[in-house]
Each structure stands twice: as C-alpha cells, then as structure tokens.
Design a protein around this motif. Structure first.
Motif, short mmCIF file in Angstrom:
data_model
loop_
_atom_site.label_atom_id
_atom_site.label_comp_id
_atom_site.label_asym_id
_atom_site.label_seq_id
_atom_site.Cartn_x
_atom_site.Cartn_y
_atom_site.Cartn_z
N LEU A 160 0.86 -1.17 0.00
CA LEU A 160 0.00 0.00 0.00
C LEU A 160 0.90 1.23 0.00
CD1 LEU A 160 -2.83 1.25 0.20
CD2 LEU A 160 -2.59 1.16 2.69
N VAL A 161 0.68 2.11 -0.97
CA VAL A 161 1.47 3.34 -1.08
C VAL A 161 0.54 4.52 -0.82
CG1 VAL A 161 2.91 4.77 -2.57
CG2 VAL A 161 3.03 2.27 -2.75
N ASP A 162 0.79 5.25 0.28
CA ASP A 162 0.00 6.44 0.63
C ASP A 162 0.79 7.68 0.24
OD1 ASP A 162 -2.34 5.28 2.16
OD2 ASP A 162 -0.67 4.41 3.29
N VAL A 163 0.14 8.56 -0.50
CA VAL A 163 0.80 9.79 -0.97
C VAL A 163 -0.02 11.00 -0.51
CG1 VAL A 163 1.65 11.08 -2.95
CG2 VAL A 163 1.66 8.57 -3.01
N MET A 164 0.65 11.97 0.10
CA MET A 164 0.00 13.23 0.47
C MET A 164 0.81 14.38 -0.12
SD MET A 164 -0.90 14.89 4.21
CE MET A 164 -2.04 13.59 4.63
N ILE A 165 0.16 15.26 -0.87
CA ILE A 165 0.85 16.38 -1.51
C ILE A 165 0.52 17.70 -0.81
CG2 ILE A 165 0.75 15.16 -3.72
CD1 ILE A 165 -1.30 17.33 -4.62
N TRP A 166 1.32 18.71 -1.11
CA TRP A 166 0.99 20.05 -0.62
C TRP A 166 1.09 21.09 -1.73
CZ3 TRP A 166 5.25 23.52 1.38
CH2 TRP A 166 6.52 23.02 1.05
N SER A 167 0.90 20.59 -2.98
CA SER A 167 0.76 21.53 -4.10
C SER A 167 -0.50 22.36 -3.89
CB SER A 167 0.65 20.76 -5.42
OG SER A 167 1.79 19.95 -5.63
N ARG A 168 -0.53 23.56 -4.42
CA ARG A 168 -1.66 24.45 -4.18
C ARG A 168 -2.97 23.90 -4.75
NH1 ARG A 168 0.77 30.57 -5.32
NH2 ARG A 168 2.30 30.54 -3.60
N SER A 169 -2.87 23.29 -5.91
CA SER A 169 -4.08 22.74 -6.54
C SER A 169 -3.89 21.23 -6.73
CB SER A 169 -4.34 23.41 -7.89
OG SER A 169 -3.23 23.24 -8.75
N SER A 170 -4.99 20.56 -7.00
CA SER A 170 -4.92 19.11 -7.18
C SER A 170 -4.19 18.76 -8.47
CB SER A 170 -6.34 18.52 -7.20
OG SER A 170 -7.06 19.01 -8.31
N ARG A 171 -3.67 17.57 -8.52
CA ARG A 171 -2.95 17.08 -9.69
C ARG A 171 -3.53 15.72 -10.09
NH1 ARG A 171 -1.34 21.56 -9.33
NH2 ARG A 171 0.82 22.33 -9.29
N TRP A 172 -3.75 15.55 -11.40
CA TRP A 172 -4.19 14.26 -11.93
C TRP A 172 -3.02 13.59 -12.64
CZ3 TRP A 172 -8.93 11.84 -11.52
CH2 TRP A 172 -9.97 12.59 -10.95
N GLY A 173 -2.85 12.30 -12.41
CA GLY A 173 -1.76 11.63 -13.09
C GLY A 173 -1.53 10.21 -12.61
#
Length: 455
Positions: free
Chosen positions: A337-350
């Motif tokens: 299980l790979v959990d990813v949390m980002i802090w970019s200003r807007s969401s990213r699809w990919g």
C-alpha cells in the motif's frame, strides 16, 4: 556408513517401484480418446490409491474390502481428487503433480477418483447426469472407511469443475460431516441458479473453500463456499489466449488455471493474500485492504492453507475474496500500500510509477497505477501496488510522476509524505518526506521508518 544411512531409503524405494512395474502392479488412470468421447461412455468408477510408499504407482482399491490394502491407513487424512468433464477422453495432465505434492506435504492417503468412463463424452449433459452416479460410488466407499474406523473429519474432497459438484453431493449425503471440500472452478453450465441440493454449497462440509477462474464461461459465478476466491476477478487469467484463433487453449485455459494455482500452494511456499471486497475494481483501487477483522493472522491466504482461517470464516458472512496473479509460476504477487500526500496548491491528476529496491540492481520491481488518479492537498491518496515478486528488506523507492497527456503543461508534484506498507509481512511502514517530483523525471530516495507522530 554415514553415506549408506542416507542412501538406503532411496535404494529401497527404487527397488520397490521397479518391482511394482515389473509385476504389473501399477494401475493407471483410464486413457481414452476422441473416438470414445464421440461414441459416449458409460459410468465406471475406479479408485486409485497413492501413498508415500507408492507415490508414483497407483493401486486399484477394492470398493468392498479395505483389508486388501494394508498401505491404506484409516487413521491418516484421506484426500480424494475428483476430476471433471473430459470431452477428449485424455487423462488430466496435472494428476501426478497434485498427488506428489500432497504426499510431500503430509503422510496421507491420496485417492484419485477415475471416472473417465462417464466423463469422456461429447454430450456434456450426459456427463452432468453421470455426476450423481459417481457421487453415490464415492459415498459408498467413504461409508466403508467410516465403518472401518475412519473419521469423516479427516476426509478432504478436492473437486475440479464437475468434480466440485460431485464433492458437494457426497458431502450432502453425510449431512456436512466431511472435513473439507475444495472446489476448483466449479462447473457453471447446468448448475447456475440451481437450488442448494443440486450443486455445491457451504452446508456440504465442515469447511468449503472455492476458487473461481472462469466465471464468464465454464465456471460458476456466484459464491459456493464458506470462502470464495476470485483470481484476477474470476475471469480472464494472465497468460491465457485472448482469441479463438489459439485453438482449444482459448476455451480451457482460464478454467484449468484453477487447478494449477491451487497446486502451487500445496507446498506452503507460494500463496496469495486475498481480500474481501464488493467488486474486483474496488479491490484494484485499494479500497478493501483492511484485515483487522482477522486479527493477527491477517486476511486469508488462498489455497491449501486457508483451513487455518476456518474458525474465523465460519463466523463471518459469505463474501468474495480477490487476489491477482502473474502469468506463470510463481503465480502470486507481493502487495504494498502506497499512501501519498501532496501540498501543491491545486490538485494534480496523473500516474505514479513505483519501483522498490533492496539495495541491489537485481531487485528492482516496478508497479504503475493503471488509473489516472487525483492527488489533493493534505489528503492521502492510496495506491495499491502489486509486484511480480516479493522483495525483502526494501531500502529504496524510485518514483516517476506522469500525466499521460502530451499537450498538458509540465507539472510538479510537491509531496509532503509518501508511506510504503508491505501487506504481506508484519513490517513497519517506510516513509519519505518533503520532496518534489518533476513530470516524467524519475527520482530515487532511501526509505526510513515512518515518524508516527506525523500521521
């Protein structure tokens, strides 16, 4: 003397087998051909006994007098192997393999139920009709075993296709007292949507485990046991032909894969963790990876050793359990299980390509999430990563972020944290914090034990 001590058992076994062959004591599975199938065959059931004393040399058992077979130990486990429909009349290719692996696993009686005369016919409906007669024959034999002191709890029926329902008929006659029934892609045609008494069901044994590999053609679609496994969703199996131009393999490969997968688990070396889920798509999306209800044992392992989860499964509702495989042995994948949390200003699809490495170039396993997913600020995105092989002592992770859209502007994925959890072993999760992923640019990091206070 030391060398002779180890060579003696081998030489005695060799002499025994040679003698058995010379005097014609080996009984073999009935070998028929397409001509027999075209004309049709009447039911005739032969029971071939294999033990550790004659693991490659079958002995035809008397249906009425077990005292003729001193090698048949009624205090041991007795496993019956029951094949299915044989439209060409040829013996199943997997018979010797499953027999030998069972005997390596345990000192038991393996009884091969040879009903090729009755299964070898181009008229499938006739073969279905014959299943009741075969079940009656096996039932009478098990009754003789019981009369001789054998316990029904020590009986295990492994039924393939039509053989799965034959096992059910036998078990029902004993009111579910048989120890275990394993159904390997139980036949669907002429059995689907039938009442319980006309097919395999959970009441037929103390424990019923079932594998589904061809639910869109020859196999049974709905759950039949206390636990029902659906390999690769229960439909198309990796490595099997996708078009009719592949000949007979196109029709039977998915169906027969059930036997091959089960055989691979008997030695206890290869197995697959299976997860209860409402659908295969939800399983692939990582929505069904919680195994808390199974305690320290974790979610059940598919195959021969699932009996270890018997007590827990008998208390739970009937459910579908999913796992994925490779296209050849070793079939079973390693799950993370790979959990990813980002802090970019807007969401990213990919897409995120994940490589795990234990520090050597030889152990570089790749997994790419197959769906375009949304990564949102301060929200954990869970990715179910499956690898072809197990990798121990993971030390590094390599990540590549891509959008899959050539016309889209270059994007960065500002990652606050990534956590990698091995779902197969009880290992603490590994993490990496605060880094940037440039689009289509692979970055490699060393992984450290997670700082739990940050989660």
């Amino acid at each position: 003397m030391f060398l002779w001590q180890y060579l003696t058992p081998f030489l005695l076994t060799t002499l025994y087998l040679c003698k058995a062959h010379l005097v014609g004591r080996c009984d073999k599975f009935t070998d028929l051909n397409l001509a027999h199938a075209f004309l049709g065959t009447s039911v005739r059931v032969r029971l071939l006994l294999y033990t550790r004393h004659n693991h490659t040399c079958g002995t035809l058992i008397s249906h009425t007098n077990l005292t003729q077979h001193p090698q048949f130990n009624l205090s041991h486990t007795t496993t019956f192997i029951i094949h299915g429909y044989r439209p060409t009349g040829s013996p199943p290719t997997w018979l010797l393999d499953i027999t030998e692996r069972l005997l390596v696993r345990e000192d038991m009686n393996v009884v091969l139920v040879d009903w090729n005369r009755g299964a070898a016919t181009l008229n499938y409906l006739k073969a279905v009709e014959n299943t009741r007669k075969v079940a009656d024959n096996i039932t009478a034999f098990i009754q003789k075993m019981q009369d001789g002191g054998a316990s029904l709890s020590s009986v295990h029926l492994i039924g393939v296709s039509l053989g799965a329902h034959i096992s059910g008929f036998v078990g029902a006659t004993f009111n579910g007292s048989i120890g275990r029934i394993t159904g390997l892609d139980a036949a669907g045609p002429e059995f689907s949507y039938k009442p319980l008494e006309e097919r395999l069901d959970p009441t037929d044994a103390q424990f019923v485990d079932v594998l589904h590999t061809d639910i869109d053609a020859l196999g049974y679609k709905e759950p039949l046991g206390h636990i029902d496994f659906y390999a690769n969703g229960g439909k198309d199996q990796p490595g099997c032909p996708k078009t009719i131009f592949s000949g007979g393999e196109y029709f039977k490969c998915d169906h027969q894969r059930s036997v091959i997968l089960f055989i691979d688990t008997i030695t206890g070396i290869n197995s697959a963790r299976a997860y209860p889920c409402s659908s295969y798509n939800d399983f692939l999306d990582g929505k069904c990876l919680n195994c808390d209800s199974f305690g320290d044992a974790g979610c059940p392992l598919f195959g021969y050793d699932v009996i270890q989860w018997k007590d827990i499964l008998l208390k739970q509702k009937q459910a579908k359990y999913y796992f994925t495989t490779n296209d050849k042995s070793p079939f079973f994948k390693s799950n993370y299980l790979v959990d990813v949390m980002i802090w970019s200003r807007s969401s990213r699809w990919g897409y995120l390509t994940v490589k795990l490495n234990n520090g050597t170039k030889e152990c570089d396993f790749v997994c790419e999430n197959s769906k375009d997913v949304e990564f949102r600020k301060h929200t954990e995105t869970k990715l179910f990563a499956q690898f072809d092989k197990d990798i121990e002592s993971v030390k590094e992770v390599s990540l590549t972020f891509s959008t899959g859209k050539l016309l889209k502007h270059m994007q960065k994925l500002r990652v606050l944290k990534i956590r990698v959890t091995n779902l197969e072993h009880k290992e603490k999760p590994l993490c990496r914090y605060d880094f940037i992923l440039e689009k289509n640019h692979e970055v490699t990091f060393k992984l450290l034990l997670c700082e739990e206070s940050l989660f």
